[in-house]
Design a protein around this motif. Sequence first.
Motif, PDB file in Angstrom:
ATOM      1  N   ASP A  14       0.811  -1.217   0.000  1.00 48.99           N
ATOM      2  CA  ASP A  14       0.000   0.000   0.000  1.00 48.99           C
ATOM      3  C   ASP A  14       0.843   1.266   0.000  1.00 48.99           C
ATOM      4  OD1 ASP A  14      -2.305  -1.461  -0.041  1.00 48.99           O
ATOM      5  OD2 ASP A  14      -2.670  -1.353   2.118  1.00 48.99           O
ATOM      6  N   ASN A  27      -5.701  -6.143  -4.256  1.00 48.77           N
ATOM      7  CA  ASN A  27      -5.629  -4.756  -4.717  1.00 48.77           C
ATOM      8  C   ASN A  27      -5.554  -4.666  -6.237  1.00 48.77           C
ATOM      9  OD1 ASN A  27      -5.771  -3.775  -2.132  1.00 48.77           O
ATOM     10  ND2 ASN A  27      -3.586  -3.298  -1.953  1.00 48.77           N
ATOM     11  N   PRO A  71     -12.045  -5.656  -2.490  1.00 49.67           N
ATOM     12  CA  PRO A  71     -11.841  -5.258  -1.094  1.00 49.67           C
ATOM     13  C   PRO A  71     -11.435  -6.453  -0.235  1.00 49.67           C
ATOM     14  CG  PRO A  71     -13.900  -4.359  -1.951  1.00 49.67           C
ATOM     15  CD  PRO A  71     -13.398  -5.337  -2.980  1.00 49.67           C
ATOM     16  N   LYS A 107     -10.414  -0.150   2.598  1.00 52.89           N
ATOM     17  CA  LYS A 107     -10.881   0.120   1.246  1.00 52.89           C
ATOM     18  C   LYS A 107     -12.277  -0.471   1.010  1.00 52.89           C
ATOM     19  CE  LYS A 107      -6.216   0.309  -0.655  1.00 52.89           C
ATOM     20  NZ  LYS A 107      -5.264  -0.245  -1.637  1.00 52.89           N
ATOM     21  N   ASN A 148     -11.292  10.997  -4.374  1.00 49.67           N
ATOM     22  CA  ASN A 148     -10.631  10.078  -3.459  1.00 49.67           C
ATOM     23  C   ASN A 148      -9.493  10.788  -2.741  1.00 49.67           C
ATOM     24  OD1 ASN A 148      -8.482  10.180  -5.254  1.00 49.67           O
ATOM     25  ND2 ASN A 148      -8.829   8.141  -6.094  1.00 49.67           N
ATOM     26  N   SER A 187     -11.153   2.676  -2.936  1.00 48.62           N
ATOM     27  CA  SER A 187     -10.482   3.705  -2.140  1.00 48.62           C
ATOM     28  C   SER A 187     -10.852   3.600  -0.663  1.00 48.62           C
ATOM     29  CB  SER A 187     -10.853   5.101  -2.655  1.00 48.62           C
ATOM     30  OG  SER A 187     -10.250   6.109  -1.852  1.00 48.62           O
ATOM     31  N   GLN A 188      -9.960   4.068   0.192  1.00 52.21           N
ATOM     32  CA  GLN A 188     -10.203   4.140   1.627  1.00 52.21           C
ATOM     33  C   GLN A 188     -10.723   5.508   2.038  1.00 52.21           C
ATOM     34  OE1 GLN A 188      -7.035   2.533   4.102  1.00 52.21           O
ATOM     35  NE2 GLN A 188      -7.471   3.967   5.756  1.00 52.21           N
TER      36      GLN A 188
END
Length: 231
Positions: free
Chosen positions: A53, A76, A81, A154, A174, A201-202
């Motif tokens: 990440d 990813n 997710p 995410k 995002n 996206s987180q």
Amino acid sequence: MKRKSVVLLLLITAVFCLATGAYAASNLTAIQAYLNGEVKFLKDGENWRPTDDNGNEVLPITYEGTTYLPLRVVANVLNIPVSYNDAEKMISLGEGKNVSLYSKQMKTEYSAAKFFDVIDKKQLIFGGKQYNEAFAFSASPGENYSLKIDFGQKYSTLHLIVVAKATMKMKVYNGAKQQLSDEISLVEGEVKEVNVDLKGSQYAEIHPYYGYNSNLSDYPLLYVLKDSFVK
């Protein structure tokens, strides 16, 4: 989840790489494996290198003729997710249950002239319906003000429920300032529900604005109801 992603994920034996705490010794088996820097990867016909990440390269592991990658890296790249529950030792793939903005895992940052965490229910009756809590923050003539929400992990979809105190527009980005939504028009006092594709996206940044040619003299509020959720 796309069928292609499911098939690819089932074909790839992967190791889930997270800080999970100590397992009981009976659940661990010592093996001798090797980090394999010779393996190259193609994704959709293009060169691809596995990264974590933070963008750091991740080398695959070779063990008894089989090559392994961390499950999070695989998830990813396939835009699936993935999360881990340490208490239950449970890995979750794909869309799980809806998680609302009431959840303690949600964290917010704002850049606005005014911001309120509204819990007074008398202020939260919209469209004849009673809501419990909301984040309220001011819009600006441009896209200068925003509310940033950190979901804690995410997700694929954000279901937003918002109410504007004046006619305005809104966009969602995002955490990397990439636009996730089209321009969304909001009518004063109307409850608006919209699904935003988070693309794994987180973070989401909500930018309300009303244009420099508007007759508004104040900074009207946008209410983001905590009944909004991610999945």
